[in-house]
Design a protein around this motif. Structure first.
Motif, PDB file in Angstrom:
ATOM      1  N   ARG A   1     -34.545  31.747  18.065  1.00  0.00           N
ATOM      2  CA  ARG A   1     -33.168  32.001  18.474  1.00  0.00           C
ATOM      3  C   ARG A   1     -32.979  31.692  19.960  1.00  0.00           C
ATOM      4  NH1 ARG A   1     -30.346  37.548  16.717  1.00  0.00           N
ATOM      5  NH2 ARG A   1     -31.620  38.388  18.375  1.00  0.00           N
TER       6      ARG A   1
ATOM      7  N   MET B   1     -21.576  33.250  16.339  1.00  0.00           N
ATOM      8  CA  MET B   1     -22.440  33.639  15.228  1.00  0.00           C
ATOM      9  C   MET B   1     -21.665  34.566  14.297  1.00  0.00           C
ATOM     10  SD  MET B   1     -26.153  35.411  15.421  1.00  0.00           S
ATOM     11  CE  MET B   1     -25.565  36.951  16.066  1.00  0.00           C
ATOM     12  N   GLY B   2     -21.570  34.213  13.049  1.00  0.00           N
ATOM     13  CA  GLY B   2     -20.868  35.054  12.097  1.00  0.00           C
ATOM     14  C   GLY B   2     -21.371  34.759  10.706  1.00  0.00           C
TER      15      GLY B   2
ATOM     16  N   TYR C   1     -33.563  42.603  13.852  1.00  0.00           N
ATOM     17  CA  TYR C   1     -34.581  43.621  14.149  1.00  0.00           C
ATOM     18  C   TYR C   1     -34.579  44.799  13.173  1.00  0.00           C
ATOM     19  CZ  TYR C   1     -35.049  40.870  18.298  1.00  0.00           C
ATOM     20  OH  TYR C   1     -35.258  39.816  19.140  1.00  0.00           O
TER      21      TYR C   1
ATOM     22  N   SER D   1     -23.775  28.532  14.225  1.00  0.00           N
ATOM     23  CA  SER D   1     -22.587  28.579  13.332  1.00  0.00           C
ATOM     24  C   SER D   1     -22.343  27.251  12.627  1.00  0.00           C
ATOM     25  CB  SER D   1     -21.338  28.959  14.123  1.00  0.00           C
ATOM     26  OG  SER D   1     -21.480  30.239  14.642  1.00  0.00           O
TER      27      SER D   1
ATOM     28  N   ASP E   1     -30.213  29.537  26.989  1.00  0.00           N
ATOM     29  CA  ASP E   1     -29.290  29.934  28.061  1.00  0.00           C
ATOM     30  C   ASP E   1     -29.632  31.356  28.517  1.00  0.00           C
ATOM     31  OD1 ASP E   1     -27.196  29.823  29.817  1.00  0.00           O
ATOM     32  OD2 ASP E   1     -25.722  30.492  28.347  1.00  0.00           O
ATOM     33  N   PRO E   2     -30.671  31.581  29.266  1.00  0.00           N
ATOM     34  CA  PRO E   2     -31.591  30.607  29.823  1.00  0.00           C
ATOM     35  C   PRO E   2     -32.607  30.128  28.795  1.00  0.00           C
ATOM     36  CG  PRO E   2     -32.282  32.803  30.417  1.00  0.00           C
ATOM     37  CD  PRO E   2     -31.012  32.956  29.660  1.00  0.00           C
TER      38      PRO E   2
ATOM     39  N   GLU F   1     -27.343  40.507   9.400  1.00  0.00           N
ATOM     40  CA  GLU F   1     -26.699  41.597  10.127  1.00  0.00           C
ATOM     41  C   GLU F   1     -27.455  41.950  11.399  1.00  0.00           C
ATOM     42  OE1 GLU F   1     -26.072  44.809   7.370  1.00  0.00           O
ATOM     43  OE2 GLU F   1     -24.884  43.477   6.117  1.00  0.00           O
ATOM     44  N   ASP F   2     -28.729  42.147  11.282  1.00  0.00           N
ATOM     45  CA  ASP F   2     -29.530  42.476  12.466  1.00  0.00           C
ATOM     46  C   ASP F   2     -30.980  42.108  12.201  1.00  0.00           C
ATOM     47  OD1 ASP F   2     -30.763  43.432  14.682  1.00  0.00           O
ATOM     48  OD2 ASP F   2     -29.849  45.410  14.633  1.00  0.00           O
TER      49      ASP F   2
ATOM     50  N   GLU G   1     -27.079  30.979  14.240  1.00  0.00           N
ATOM     51  CA  GLU G   1     -26.835  31.069  15.681  1.00  0.00           C
ATOM     52  C   GLU G   1     -25.877  29.971  16.130  1.00  0.00           C
ATOM     53  OE1 GLU G   1     -28.150  33.497  17.525  1.00  0.00           O
ATOM     54  OE2 GLU G   1     -27.084  32.705  19.253  1.00  0.00           O
TER      55      GLU G   1
ATOM     56  N   ARG H   1     -30.436  29.045  21.754  1.00  0.00           N
ATOM     57  CA  ARG H   1     -29.484  29.384  22.826  1.00  0.00           C
ATOM     58  C   ARG H   1     -29.804  28.610  24.096  1.00  0.00           C
ATOM     59  NH1 ARG H   1     -29.178  35.930  21.991  1.00  0.00           N
ATOM     60  NH2 ARG H   1     -28.227  35.807  19.944  1.00  0.00           N
TER      61      ARG H   1
END
Lengths: 261, 368
Positions: free
Chosen positions: B124, B1-2, B108, B78, B130-131, B105-106, B76, B128
């Protein structure tokens, strides 16, 4: 004269205000640039850290600090070591040794990552790789053994290149075991790493050490053997007692795989 | 993620574009504007249509939330193509650069309300997997005030973005033209007008989606791919869309049904989705697999019943569950060498769809 003075004062006041405004704007601009730069740096650090630990772990560290709990997971652990490294090191110049080692680590790491493994740490001339973490993987044992076979093949090619430069070939020992571990970020403010701890880790290290005794390059535990099918050609070795284990371990050497995954 | 500029993206697409086809014209008429990505997909119409119609016709969540979910999931994953496109759409439809940057950036620390943040956080987690998300995540959404139907739509939008991200990433589709439109000084000047036009086009395309994706009559007793999911989405316009996509994938001729069933099962197993594994197994049995052989395959990832292509393909399918962009683009290049363009596109569509369906199955936890 009486009329000029207030005008002059008003002009001076306006000029002063304009000066203060320009200065404040410049300051805000500098602060914004510094903030953006800090934010970019933070993002880069976060990205770099993502390579070493799962994203959710990195995010928890950012939000809560480093005091986070580990997670219990079922993983496969692989230890790899160069056989007779001390003698090899004595025969080579330091610079040449570093070059040979770097080339070796590159080959091994590639074979590991191509089979969904993660190199957790380099330990001198050895390394520890994990399968099944940071990303969960129900076929971690299979992947670990496929990776070991790929490492054997990669080392053969690498040795050919060493021999063409009149350098001694390398020999390795690989030990694989699976079991429950605690995975998490371990360390302190100065030094942290994402790794696993548990009895399974120690057992895998002991199994790797047995490769010298049995004079084979790949050794797996009974727990790993149970997760392989008949396409893997394995040979059972006599049970052996290792340090820290009361019961004798039954180990297997992996000779080949019928299909190439 | 960037951030967008930091995404490592292959400059050469996996397949060359196929311009000026009938399918491309149909899609352009449907959308009202051209999409550069479509030319890379048209040899396999169901894959092209699925990407073109991903402007979801949702009924229980807002269009704004769907855009934010797509942004977060694409970031997420990318995906240079989808992330850039969604970012531009948000900018063109009124989001300031500052608000988008805050989100990037964030999540939250952004100025979003708690309810939206809960949905984005869940999206998100779906990305992922995972889990994979669980009942407590669904309870969190319900606690934030989302209805059962709204939760299903949040999951649908998030996992649909996972489909688009995988497709665009594996094929290395170049950035979307909409990014140029957003950067164009004239369109910046005329942003309010562009915004109105864009929203009009999207609404029109969504209306057309409804008529294109009509609910189909299911044959009782016949195993259906994603059957339980479609039932769980009942009442949402997304249900006929997913049903149609799955059916067209199943009917498409470039890969065998056997390979398709196999892909769904392997990806579902990798994502720990019991429902999709069961459905996939039923389809494999219909394609002639014996139960014992399926058990062996899922335990050891090998079987004498596998063709040499399938034996390689199952490992590629696994690699699409969790990946780093440069790695999967490199792996795909090695895997598809020597295959036909149609096969390559269908492979990419198939693995992306298998990931979509297995991730979306989290909504079935609501039904239990």
């Amino acid at each position: 004269m009486n009329a000029v003075l207030p005008i002059l004062l008003a002009v001076a006041l306006v000029l002063l205000l304009a000066f203060l405004l320009v200065r404040a704007r410049r300051r805000i601009g500098r602060l914004r640039a510094a903030l953006n730069s800090a934010s970019l740096e933070l993002q880069q650090v976060q990205m770099a850290f993502h390579r070493f630990a799962p994203r959710r772990v990195v995010e928890e560290i950012i939000r809560q600090g480093i005091s986070i709990h580990g997670e219990r997971q079922e993983v496969s652990i692989m230890f790899v070591d160069i056989v007779g490294f001390t003698k090899l090191a004595e025969r080579m110049e330091a610079e040449q040794l570093v070059e040979v080692l770097n080339g070796y680590f590159e080959c091994m790491s590639l074979a590991i990552s191509q089979h969904r493994g993660y190199v957790s740490k380099f330990i001198g001339d050895g390394l520890m790789a994990l399968f099944g973490t940071p990303h969960s993987n129900r076929w971690h044992a299979l992947d670990a053994v496929w990776a070991a076979l790929a490492m054997r093949a990669a080392l053969k090619d690498y040795n050919a290149s060493l021999e063409s430069r009149n350098l001694d070939p390398l020999e390795i020992g690989i030990g694989i075991h699976c079991g429950p571990v605690v995975a998490g970020v371990i360390g302190n403010q100065q030094l942290m790493e994402f790794t696993v701890i548990g009895d399974a880790v120690n057992t895998a290290a002991r199994i790797e050490a047995q490769t010298r005794f049995h004079q084979v390059d790949i050794l797996i535990s009974q727990a790993i053997r149970q997760q392989l099918d008949e396409k893997f050609r394995v040979r059972e070795l006599p049970p052996i007692t290792v340090k820290g284990k009361r019961e004798a371990l039954t180990l297997f050497t992996v000779e080949s795989y019928a299909d190439r995954p | 993620m960037g951030s967008l500029a930091e995404i490592d993206w292959c400059d050469t697409p996996l397949v060359a574009p196929t311009p000026n086809t009938e399918v491309e014209r149909e899609i352009r008429n449907h959308l009202g504007f051209p999409l550069n990505s479509i030319a890379y997909l048209v040899p396999v119409p169901w894959v092209a249509w699925t990407l073109a119609t991903n402007m979801q016709q949702v009924a229980h969540i807002s269009g704004r939330l769907t855009d934010l979910i797509t942004l977060i999931v694409s970031m997420e994953n990318s995906c240079r193509h989808c992330y850039g496109a969604t970012r531009s759409i948000l900018r063109l439809t009124g989001y300031s650069e500052k608000r988008i940057s805050q989100l990037e950036e964030d999540l939250y620390q952004s100025e979003l309300d708690e309810r939206t943040l809960t949905a984005l956080s869940f999206a998100r987690k779906c990305a992922r997997s995972d889990p994979r998300p669980d009942a407590s995540d669904l309870a969190g959404l319900a606690g934030a005030g989302y209805s059962r139907e709204a939760i299903a739509e949040v999951a649908y939008v998030a996992t649909n973005a996972c489909y688009s991200n995988r497709l665009a990433t594996i094929l290395a589709i170049p950035p979307n033209d909409i990014e140029q439109l957003e950067k164009n000084p004239l369109s910046r000047l005329l942003r309010p007008l562009v915004r109105v036009l864009l929203e009009k086009f999207i609404t029109r395309a969504q209306r057309k989606n409804v008529s294109k994706f009509q609910p189909r009559a299911a044959q009782p007793g016949t195993p259906r791919l994603g059957g339980k999911l479609i039932d769980a989405l009942h009442g949402s316009p997304t249900a006929p869309m997913l049903e149609c996509i799955l059916e067209e994938c199943w009917q498409s001729p470039h890969l065998s049904r056997r390979t398709k069933a196999l892909t769904f099962v392997v990806v579902a197993q990798a994502l720990n989705c019991p429902v999709c594994t069961t459905e996939g197994r039923q389809l494999m049995e219909l394609e002639g697999w014996r139960r014992d052989d399926i058990d062996h395959l899922l335990r050891y990832l090998s079987s004498d019943q596998l063709t040499p292509f399938e034996a390689r393909f199952i490992h590629f399918a696994r690699d699409t569950v969790n990946y780093k962009v440069p790695d999967i683009q490199y792996t795909a290049r090695r895997f598809v060498a020597g295959l036909k363009k149609e096969e390559i596109i269908e492979i990419c569509g198939l693995v992306a769809l298998a990931n979509w369906v297995a991730r979306l199955s989290i909504i079935l936890e609501q039904s239990r």
